[in-house]
Design a protein around this motif. Sequence first.
Motif, PDB file in Angstrom:
ATOM      1  N   GLY A 198       0.819  -1.217   0.000  1.00 50.08           N
ATOM      2  CA  GLY A 198       0.000   0.000   0.000  1.00 50.08           C
ATOM      3  C   GLY A 198       0.846   1.257   0.000  1.00 50.08           C
ATOM      4  N   ILE A 199       1.870   1.260   0.840  1.00 49.59           N
ATOM      5  CA  ILE A 199       2.789   2.404   0.890  1.00 49.59           C
ATOM      6  C   ILE A 199       3.503   2.561  -0.451  1.00 49.59           C
ATOM      7  CG2 ILE A 199       4.933   3.252   1.942  1.00 49.59           C
ATOM      8  CD1 ILE A 199       3.916   1.934   4.579  1.00 49.59           C
ATOM      9  N   SER A 200       3.915   1.449  -1.023  1.00 46.90           N
ATOM     10  CA  SER A 200       4.618   1.476  -2.305  1.00 46.90           C
ATOM     11  C   SER A 200       3.726   2.007  -3.420  1.00 46.90           C
ATOM     12  CB  SER A 200       5.130   0.070  -2.639  1.00 46.90           C
ATOM     13  OG  SER A 200       5.900   0.093  -3.797  1.00 46.90           O
ATOM     14  N   ILE A 201       2.448   1.641  -3.409  1.00 49.32           N
ATOM     15  CA  ILE A 201       1.501   2.140  -4.415  1.00 49.32           C
ATOM     16  C   ILE A 201       1.372   3.662  -4.311  1.00 49.32           C
ATOM     17  CG2 ILE A 201      -0.981   2.249  -4.956  1.00 49.32           C
ATOM     18  CD1 ILE A 201       0.154  -0.136  -6.223  1.00 49.32           C
ATOM     19  N   ILE A 202       1.216   4.164  -3.089  1.00 52.59           N
ATOM     20  CA  ILE A 202       1.087   5.610  -2.881  1.00 52.59           C
ATOM     21  C   ILE A 202       2.361   6.320  -3.333  1.00 52.59           C
ATOM     22  CG2 ILE A 202       0.784   7.443  -1.162  1.00 52.59           C
ATOM     23  CD1 ILE A 202      -1.771   5.801  -1.769  1.00 52.59           C
ATOM     24  N   PHE A 203       3.496   5.787  -2.937  1.00 53.06           N
ATOM     25  CA  PHE A 203       4.793   6.354  -3.342  1.00 53.06           C
ATOM     26  C   PHE A 203       4.910   6.384  -4.866  1.00 53.06           C
ATOM     27  CE2 PHE A 203       9.285   5.362  -4.447  1.00 53.06           C
ATOM     28  CZ  PHE A 203       9.847   6.568  -4.081  1.00 53.06           C
ATOM     29  N   SER A 204       4.548   5.286  -5.515  1.00 56.54           N
ATOM     30  CA  SER A 204       4.622   5.212  -6.979  1.00 56.54           C
ATOM     31  C   SER A 204       3.710   6.245  -7.628  1.00 56.54           C
ATOM     32  CB  SER A 204       4.241   3.815  -7.465  1.00 56.54           C
ATOM     33  OG  SER A 204       5.160   2.863  -7.027  1.00 56.54           O
ATOM     34  N   ALA A 205       2.496   6.366  -7.114  1.00 61.80           N
ATOM     35  CA  ALA A 205       1.553   7.335  -7.678  1.00 61.80           C
ATOM     36  C   ALA A 205       2.091   8.758  -7.559  1.00 61.80           C
ATOM     37  CB  ALA A 205       0.193   7.222  -6.982  1.00 61.80           C
ATOM     38  N   ILE A 206       2.656   9.086  -6.422  1.00 63.95           N
ATOM     39  CA  ILE A 206       3.219  10.429  -6.224  1.00 63.95           C
ATOM     40  C   ILE A 206       4.359  10.686  -7.211  1.00 63.95           C
ATOM     41  CG2 ILE A 206       4.553  11.874  -4.622  1.00 63.95           C
ATOM     42  CD1 ILE A 206       2.846  10.585  -2.354  1.00 63.95           C
ATOM     43  N   VAL A 207       5.257   9.721  -7.356  1.00 70.01           N
ATOM     44  CA  VAL A 207       6.392   9.890  -8.263  1.00 70.01           C
ATOM     45  C   VAL A 207       5.924  10.024  -9.711  1.00 70.01           C
ATOM     46  CG1 VAL A 207       8.434   8.742  -9.223  1.00 70.01           C
ATOM     47  CG2 VAL A 207       8.062   8.760  -6.759  1.00 70.01           C
ATOM     48  N   ILE A 208       4.985   9.191 -10.126  1.00 70.86           N
ATOM     49  CA  ILE A 208       4.505   9.219 -11.509  1.00 70.86           C
ATOM     50  C   ILE A 208       3.780  10.522 -11.809  1.00 70.86           C
ATOM     51  CG2 ILE A 208       2.898   8.135 -13.132  1.00 70.86           C
ATOM     52  CD1 ILE A 208       3.630   5.435 -11.714  1.00 70.86           C
ATOM     53  N   ILE A 209       2.886  10.930 -10.920  1.00 69.37           N
ATOM     54  CA  ILE A 209       2.147  12.182 -11.130  1.00 69.37           C
ATOM     55  C   ILE A 209       3.100  13.362 -11.147  1.00 69.37           C
ATOM     56  CG2 ILE A 209       0.477  13.761 -10.078  1.00 69.37           C
ATOM     57  CD1 ILE A 209      -1.026  11.181  -9.140  1.00 69.37           C
ATOM     58  N   ASP A 210       4.048  13.386 -10.218  1.00 69.80           N
ATOM     59  CA  ASP A 210       5.024  14.468 -10.158  1.00 69.80           C
ATOM     60  C   ASP A 210       5.868  14.519 -11.432  1.00 69.80           C
ATOM     61  OD1 ASP A 210       6.234  16.636  -8.648  1.00 69.80           O
ATOM     62  OD2 ASP A 210       8.008  15.341  -8.555  1.00 69.80           O
ATOM     63  N   ALA A 211       6.304  13.363 -11.917  1.00 67.64           N
ATOM     64  CA  ALA A 211       7.111  13.331 -13.142  1.00 67.64           C
ATOM     65  C   ALA A 211       6.314  13.840 -14.331  1.00 67.64           C
ATOM     66  CB  ALA A 211       7.612  11.909 -13.398  1.00 67.64           C
ATOM     67  N   MET A 212       5.051  13.437 -14.438  1.00 63.44           N
ATOM     68  CA  MET A 212       4.220  13.897 -15.559  1.00 63.44           C
ATOM     69  C   MET A 212       3.987  15.403 -15.487  1.00 63.44           C
ATOM     70  SD  MET A 212       1.470  10.789 -16.162  1.00 63.44           S
ATOM     71  CE  MET A 212       0.251  11.661 -15.276  1.00 63.44           C
ATOM     72  N   MET A 213       3.694  15.907 -14.292  1.00 63.59           N
ATOM     73  CA  MET A 213       3.457  17.344 -14.151  1.00 63.59           C
ATOM     74  C   MET A 213       4.715  18.140 -14.440  1.00 63.59           C
ATOM     75  SD  MET A 213       0.891  17.488 -10.894  1.00 63.59           S
ATOM     76  CE  MET A 213       0.820  19.262 -10.884  1.00 63.59           C
ATOM     77  N   PHE A 214       5.852  17.660 -13.940  1.00 62.38           N
ATOM     78  CA  PHE A 214       7.108  18.371 -14.168  1.00 62.38           C
ATOM     79  C   PHE A 214       7.437  18.416 -15.653  1.00 62.38           C
ATOM     80  CE2 PHE A 214      11.741  18.830 -14.265  1.00 62.38           C
ATOM     81  CZ  PHE A 214      11.867  19.979 -13.514  1.00 62.38           C
ATOM     82  N   ARG A 215       7.213  17.316 -16.360  1.00 58.53           N
ATOM     83  CA  ARG A 215       7.455  17.291 -17.808  1.00 58.53           C
ATOM     84  C   ARG A 215       6.589  18.311 -18.519  1.00 58.53           C
ATOM     85  NH1 ARG A 215       9.491  11.586 -19.635  1.00 58.53           N
ATOM     86  NH2 ARG A 215      10.372  10.941 -17.669  1.00 58.53           N
ATOM     87  N   GLY A 216       5.335  18.440 -18.069  1.00 59.38           N
ATOM     88  CA  GLY A 216       4.447  19.441 -18.660  1.00 59.38           C
ATOM     89  C   GLY A 216       4.971  20.849 -18.443  1.00 59.38           C
ATOM     90  N   TYR A 217       5.447  21.116 -17.232  1.00 59.47           N
ATOM     91  CA  TYR A 217       6.005  22.437 -16.935  1.00 59.47           C
ATOM     92  C   TYR A 217       7.260  22.702 -17.773  1.00 59.47           C
ATOM     93  CZ  TYR A 217       2.943  22.471 -12.838  1.00 59.47           C
ATOM     94  OH  TYR A 217       1.864  22.439 -12.001  1.00 59.47           O
ATOM     95  N   VAL A 218       8.095  21.695 -17.905  1.00 57.83           N
ATOM     96  CA  VAL A 218       9.316  21.846 -18.693  1.00 57.83           C
ATOM     97  C   VAL A 218       8.970  22.125 -20.151  1.00 57.83           C
ATOM     98  CG1 VAL A 218      11.347  20.623 -19.583  1.00 57.83           C
ATOM     99  CG2 VAL A 218      10.798  20.514 -17.153  1.00 57.83           C
ATOM    100  N   ASP A 219       8.007  21.386 -20.698  1.00 57.66           N
ATOM    101  CA  ASP A 219       7.594  21.611 -22.083  1.00 57.66           C
ATOM    102  C   ASP A 219       7.045  23.021 -22.277  1.00 57.66           C
ATOM    103  OD1 ASP A 219       8.346  19.068 -22.811  1.00 57.66           O
ATOM    104  OD2 ASP A 219       6.310  18.242 -22.742  1.00 57.66           O
ATOM    105  N   HIS A 220       6.199  23.446 -21.349  1.00 55.25           N
ATOM    106  CA  HIS A 220       5.605  24.783 -21.433  1.00 55.25           C
ATOM    107  C   HIS A 220       6.693  25.864 -21.379  1.00 55.25           C
ATOM    108  CE1 HIS A 220       2.577  27.907 -20.956  1.00 55.25           C
ATOM    109  NE2 HIS A 220       3.268  28.370 -19.933  1.00 55.25           N
ATOM    110  N   ASN A 221       7.619  25.728 -20.447  1.00 54.69           N
ATOM    111  CA  ASN A 221       8.689  26.718 -20.315  1.00 54.69           C
ATOM    112  C   ASN A 221       9.640  26.701 -21.508  1.00 54.69           C
ATOM    113  OD1 ASN A 221       7.865  27.846 -17.882  1.00 54.69           O
ATOM    114  ND2 ASN A 221       8.899  26.279 -16.694  1.00 54.69           N
ATOM    115  N   SER A 222       9.879  25.530 -22.086  1.00 52.62           N
ATOM    116  CA  SER A 222      10.771  25.474 -23.245  1.00 52.62           C
ATOM    117  C   SER A 222      10.140  26.164 -24.447  1.00 52.62           C
ATOM    118  CB  SER A 222      11.154  24.040 -23.583  1.00 52.62           C
ATOM    119  OG  SER A 222      10.057  23.315 -24.069  1.00 52.62           O
ATOM    120  N   LEU A 223       8.809  26.054 -24.592  1.00 53.67           N
ATOM    121  CA  LEU A 223       8.140  26.764 -25.684  1.00 53.67           C
ATOM    122  C   LEU A 223       8.245  28.277 -25.501  1.00 53.67           C
ATOM    123  CD1 LEU A 223       4.900  24.620 -26.126  1.00 53.67           C
ATOM    124  CD2 LEU A 223       6.872  24.741 -27.660  1.00 53.67           C
ATOM    125  N   ALA A 224       8.044  28.734 -24.269  1.00 51.15           N
ATOM    126  CA  ALA A 224       8.153  30.168 -23.996  1.00 51.15           C
ATOM    127  C   ALA A 224       9.583  30.655 -24.228  1.00 51.15           C
ATOM    128  CB  ALA A 224       7.720  30.462 -22.558  1.00 51.15           C
TER     129      ALA A 224
END
Length: 123
Positions: free
Chosen positions: A71-97
């Motif tokens: 259960g702890i591992s699932i929560i940890f994985s979800a946090i890491v995956i969501i954070d990585a996806m969001m960060f990639r979105g921010y990086v893409d947005h900033n690179s376009l600007a």
Amino acid sequence: MNISIQIVLTAIITLIVVQTIKLTTDGIKGNYNLKSIMSVYGGMPSSHTATVISLTTLVGYYAGVESVSFGISIIFSAIVIIDAMMFRGYVDHNSLALKKLVDKLPESEKKNMHPIVTKLKNT
């Protein structure tokens, strides 16, 4: 071999394999750069996701899917995956600007830019 060591070694091997796949696909695209293989962020497959999923899978296998560890591992994985996806979105947005700003510079100024800035995509 101790189960804890197996889990950690599997995660490390997963990370190395995924980074090798990235290096290979970047080489096919013409972006081969062995020096930055462990320091450049982004690209697919995601080494963050692959590593936490390998950990979660092994914890579920050895400890069981009904265990607290899983259960702890699932929560940890979800946090890491969501954070990585969001960060990639921010990086893409900033690179376009950044690319739009760099495109407005005179050619003499563009030559002084870091090579990574001049390779930004127009998407």
